[in-house]
Design an enzyme around this catalytic site. Sequence first.
Site, PDB file in Angstrom:
ATOM      1  N   SER A   1      15.512  36.914  50.945  1.00  0.00           N
ATOM      2  CA  SER A   1      16.545  38.018  50.533  1.00  0.00           C
ATOM      3  C   SER A   1      16.184  38.554  49.254  1.00  0.00           C
ATOM      4  O   SER A   1      15.342  37.989  48.517  1.00  0.00           O
ATOM      5  CB  SER A   1      17.745  36.728  50.475  1.00  0.00           C
ATOM      6  OG  SER A   1      18.914  37.438  49.877  1.00  0.00           O
TER       7      SER A   1
ATOM      8  N   TYR B   1      20.560  29.595  46.529  1.00  0.00           N
ATOM      9  CA  TYR B   1      20.134  30.615  47.610  1.00  0.00           C
ATOM     10  C   TYR B   1      19.065  31.397  47.185  1.00  0.00           C
ATOM     11  O   TYR B   1      18.186  31.394  47.997  1.00  0.00           O
ATOM     12  CB  TYR B   1      21.347  31.533  47.946  1.00  0.00           C
ATOM     13  CG  TYR B   1      21.258  32.466  49.038  1.00  0.00           C
ATOM     14  CD1 TYR B   1      20.973  32.124  50.209  1.00  0.00           C
ATOM     15  CD2 TYR B   1      21.140  33.902  48.572  1.00  0.00           C
ATOM     16  CE1 TYR B   1      20.761  33.011  51.025  1.00  0.00           C
ATOM     17  CE2 TYR B   1      21.046  34.555  49.667  1.00  0.00           C
ATOM     18  CZ  TYR B   1      20.757  34.298  50.808  1.00  0.00           C
ATOM     19  OH  TYR B   1      20.442  35.296  51.776  1.00  0.00           O
TER      20      TYR B   1
ATOM     21  N   THR C   1      27.095  42.441  58.410  1.00  0.00           N
ATOM     22  CA  THR C   1      27.083  41.634  59.629  1.00  0.00           C
ATOM     23  C   THR C   1      28.783  41.598  59.843  1.00  0.00           C
ATOM     24  O   THR C   1      29.462  41.743  58.883  1.00  0.00           O
ATOM     25  CB  THR C   1      26.536  40.247  59.634  1.00  0.00           C
ATOM     26  OG1 THR C   1      27.063  39.595  58.576  1.00  0.00           O
ATOM     27  CG2 THR C   1      25.085  40.310  59.322  1.00  0.00           C
TER      28      THR C   1
HETATM   29  N1  LIG Z   1      23.875  39.413  55.847  1.00  0.00           N
HETATM   30  C1  LIG Z   1      23.155  39.708  54.771  1.00  0.00           C
HETATM   31  O1  LIG Z   1      23.677  40.480  54.054  1.00  0.00           O
HETATM   32  C2  LIG Z   1      21.927  39.225  54.283  1.00  0.00           C
HETATM   33  C3  LIG Z   1      21.282  39.259  53.198  1.00  0.00           C
HETATM   34  C4  LIG Z   1      20.021  38.819  52.843  1.00  0.00           C
HETATM   35  C5  LIG Z   1      19.497  37.914  53.665  1.00  0.00           C
HETATM   36  N2  LIG Z   1      20.190  37.464  54.721  1.00  0.00           N
HETATM   37  C6  LIG Z   1      19.679  36.321  55.728  1.00  0.00           C
HETATM   38  O2  LIG Z   1      19.678  36.591  56.969  1.00  0.00           O
HETATM   39  C7  LIG Z   1      19.806  35.383  57.700  1.00  0.00           C
HETATM   40  C8  LIG Z   1      20.781  35.601  58.651  1.00  0.00           C
HETATM   41  O3  LIG Z   1      21.904  36.249  58.265  1.00  0.00           O
HETATM   42  P1  LIG Z   1      22.933  36.862  59.124  1.00  0.00           P
HETATM   43  O4  LIG Z   1      23.892  37.497  58.267  1.00  0.00           O
HETATM   44  O5  LIG Z   1      22.276  37.254  60.513  1.00  0.00           O
HETATM   45  O6  LIG Z   1      23.958  35.455  59.480  1.00  0.00           O
HETATM   46  P2  LIG Z   1      24.987  35.285  60.584  1.00  0.00           P
HETATM   47  O7  LIG Z   1      25.898  34.163  60.024  1.00  0.00           O
HETATM   48  O8  LIG Z   1      25.692  36.287  61.276  1.00  0.00           O
HETATM   49  O9  LIG Z   1      23.959  34.438  61.612  1.00  0.00           O
HETATM   50  C9  LIG Z   1      23.402  33.093  61.308  1.00  0.00           C
HETATM   51  C10 LIG Z   1      23.543  32.252  62.722  1.00  0.00           C
HETATM   52  O10 LIG Z   1      22.660  30.960  62.372  1.00  0.00           O
HETATM   53  C11 LIG Z   1      23.327  29.962  62.996  1.00  0.00           C
HETATM   54  N3  LIG Z   1      23.211  28.764  62.636  1.00  0.00           N
HETATM   55  C12 LIG Z   1      23.593  28.386  61.392  1.00  0.00           C
HETATM   56  N4  LIG Z   1      23.162  27.045  60.965  1.00  0.00           N
HETATM   57  C13 LIG Z   1      22.209  26.835  62.060  1.00  0.00           C
HETATM   58  C14 LIG Z   1      21.301  25.611  62.363  1.00  0.00           C
HETATM   59  N5  LIG Z   1      21.210  24.512  61.411  1.00  0.00           N
HETATM   60  N6  LIG Z   1      20.437  25.549  63.350  1.00  0.00           N
HETATM   61  C15 LIG Z   1      20.474  26.931  64.244  1.00  0.00           C
HETATM   62  N7  LIG Z   1      21.203  28.043  64.015  1.00  0.00           N
HETATM   63  C16 LIG Z   1      22.101  27.794  62.876  1.00  0.00           C
HETATM   64  C17 LIG Z   1      24.566  30.498  63.300  1.00  0.00           C
HETATM   65  O11 LIG Z   1      25.475  29.829  64.336  1.00  0.00           O
HETATM   66  C18 LIG Z   1      24.775  31.976  63.141  1.00  0.00           C
HETATM   67  O12 LIG Z   1      24.701  32.432  64.903  1.00  0.00           O
HETATM   68  C19 LIG Z   1      20.068  34.236  56.755  1.00  0.00           C
HETATM   69  O13 LIG Z   1      18.621  33.665  56.416  1.00  0.00           O
HETATM   70  C20 LIG Z   1      20.514  34.915  55.414  1.00  0.00           C
HETATM   71  O14 LIG Z   1      20.232  34.251  54.341  1.00  0.00           O
HETATM   72  C21 LIG Z   1      21.453  38.056  55.293  1.00  0.00           C
END
Ligand SMILES: NC(=O)c1ccc[n+]([C@@H]2O[C@H](COP(=O)([O-])OP(=O)(O)OC[C@H]3O[C@@H](n4cnc5c(N)ncnc54)[C@H](O)[C@@H]3O)[C@@H](O)[C@H]2O)c1
Length: 265
Positions: A145, A158, A193
């Site tokens: 991130s 984080y 998202t």
């Molecule tokens: N969305 C953003 O703006 C953003 C920005 C920077 C980084 N990220 C990173 O992207 C990644 C995911 O983000 P996203 O926005 O796609 O999230 P999201 O919440 O849409 O999806 C996360 C998924 O992970 C699953 N999950 C959670 N805990 C779990 C576990 N213990 N085992 C297996 N599955 C599990 C959830 O069920 C969900 O389907 C993360 O690493 C997050 O830190 C997101």
Amino acid sequence: MNRLQDKVAVITGAGSGIGRAAARLMAAQGARVVVADHDADAARETAGLVTAGGGEALALTVDVTEEASVAAMTDATVAEYGALHVLCNHVGGTNPRTDLDVLRMDMAEFDRAVALNIRSTLLGSRRAIPHMIRAGGGSVINTASVAALVGDVLQTSYGAVKAAVVSLTKSLATQYGPHGIRCNAIAPGAVMTPALENNLPQEVIDSLLAVNALPYLGAPEDIAHAMVFLASDESRYLTGQLLVVDGGMTTQSPAAPGRRAMLPA
Ligand SMILES: NC(=O)c1ccc[n+]([C@@H]2O[C@H](COP(=O)([O-])OP(=O)(O)OC[C@H]3O[C@@H](n4cnc5c(N)ncnc54)[C@H](O)[C@@H]3O)[C@@H](O)[C@H]2O)c1
């Protein structure tokens, strides 16, 4: 259309958001994808979207913080598809309501952050890499991130655990490069998202837009396209790198938004 032909890709957290977009785009490029998520219904839904689009997918229920569960995921992948070439360690995140500043943060949330972001990435890698060695190479893609790159007033855990993901990425690239295994990380900026889009107040969206160089926020596909590139042989000489996909949020001087007003009309 066939940038990932003959590759088998495991994507954790593919039941939603960026991971779901990655599963769909990788399958559209010919990969057989394993949709791994602890939400079984969400994993099945993503796999259904992939197959409806003409791709091949296997939905698996996994808890990425548990080594036995992760081992079952990689073993089931190889049992179903015969090999494992790409691993996206995508699950991560913390709760911004309890992951606060250092004095007020919840230490249980810190431990959860370690498990969900860095332990999971380590476990996935250590279970997938032996299969990649057998396959003659592979690509590990870790989701970091922009929080790994800058300080912040909250989500202390984080930022720290995502910085650890960047460090682990370099060690994996160093240790398994001789086997033809590449490891890179992606640092997404603000990505809309469905969960964020529905919950973020407009003023927060406006404040994110104000610090981006580009006049829009990211969509899940913006990150997923970068994941496809890192999974493909187009990036065969790229390893140990952090690809920042953030609309220019961390590129520009923090003073730039204010200084725009100084420009002649
Ligand atoms: N969305 C953003 O703006 C953003 C920005 C920077 C980084 N990220 C990173 O992207 C990644 C995911 O983000 P996203 O926005 O796609 O999230 P999201 O919440 O849409 O999806 C996360 C998924 O992970 C699953 N999950 C959670 N805990 C779990 C576990 N213990 N085992 C297996 N599955 C599990 C959830 O069920 C969900 O389907 C993360 O690493 C997050 O830190 C997101």
